[in-house]
Design an enzyme around this catalytic site. Sequence first.
Site, mmCIF file in Angstrom:
data_model
loop_
_atom_site.group_PDB
_atom_site.id
_atom_site.type_symbol
_atom_site.label_atom_id
_atom_site.label_comp_id
_atom_site.label_asym_id
_atom_site.label_seq_id
_atom_site.Cartn_x
_atom_site.Cartn_y
_atom_site.Cartn_z
ATOM 1 C CB SER A 144 -0.832 0.119 1.431
ATOM 2 O OG SER A 144 -1.544 1.221 1.453
ATOM 3 C CE1 TYR A 157 -4.036 -2.439 5.118
ATOM 4 C CE2 TYR A 157 -3.602 -0.295 4.769
ATOM 5 C CZ TYR A 157 -4.038 -1.289 4.434
ATOM 6 O OH TYR A 157 -4.075 -1.555 3.067
#
Length: 251
Positions: A144, A157
């Site tokens: 990401s 995350y």
Amino acid sequence: MSIDGRTIIVTGGGRGIGRTICVQAAKRGARVVVADANIDGARATCELLRTESAPCAAVQVDVTSKDQTERMAEEAKNAFGRIDALVNNAAYYYGLKKTSFDSVDPDEWDRVMSVNVKGAWLCSKAVFRYMRAGGGGKIVNISSGTAFTGTVGFPHYVASKAAVLGLTRALSRELGEYGICVNAVAPGYTETSASLSINGPELSETMAQTRAIKRSEWPEDIAGAVLFLCSGDSDFITGQTIVVDGGIILH
Ligand SMILES: NC(=O)c1ccc[n+]([C@@H]2O[C@H](COP(=O)([O-])OP(=O)(O)OC[C@H]3O[C@@H](n4cnc5c(N)ncnc54)[C@H](O)[C@@H]3O)[C@@H](O)[C@H]2O)c1
């Protein structure tokens, strides 16, 4: 770019970005194994693929389970005879609550790491012997852009997606001698039910204004880079990360 006839496993293929990767792979002639903890989602993706007359198998897997990831690989081999590519896309992302770093629930921290990092490792381990026997393969890990920007609000995350880049590099060094390429794709903020569960709909427009290409990002924007890394056109590329974000992170 040809992936025609290749067998590709996509974890988390039951919705969102993973589903779109499955659909685009099928349109390009791949045989797709849709692997997801949510078997209904995986089956629904397979239904979509069948409208493309694409060979497809739905497999239920919790990527945090060694036994289940091994069964996933075995089912893929049984269904299509070989495994050419694995896309480690499944993640614990949907429904994460944005909070300060010192308020993250330690159990949630462990779960995020387990699904997003250990899961990618276990799935890679599970397909390894089939790829080695087949003379090579491709592993594509979905990271990401948050790993680069350090987005505030979910440090577990962000840390997990940075760990995916480390895993990508480590596996690329170890698996190169078997003809297995290991790369990562780092999407920017992409409109899916998961991202909308965490942020309001307005974030998409805000993000669009930070891009060189000033529009929202969609799952369709990501599939091309992933499938390039599953194809023979990327046979000498390994250990790399392709950022697909319309020009936010430039390096
Ligand atoms: N949407 C974004 O803005 C964005 C941005 C950058 C990276 N990503 C990454 O892209 C990937 C897909 O994101 P998305 O928005 O489509 O997410 P999503 O939550 O919609 O899809 C994730 C899928 O993974 C499955 N899954 C979750 N836990 C699992 C487990 N333990 N075992 C097997 N399957 C499991 C879910 O059932 C779901 O089908 C993720 O890796 C995410 O981190 C997303």
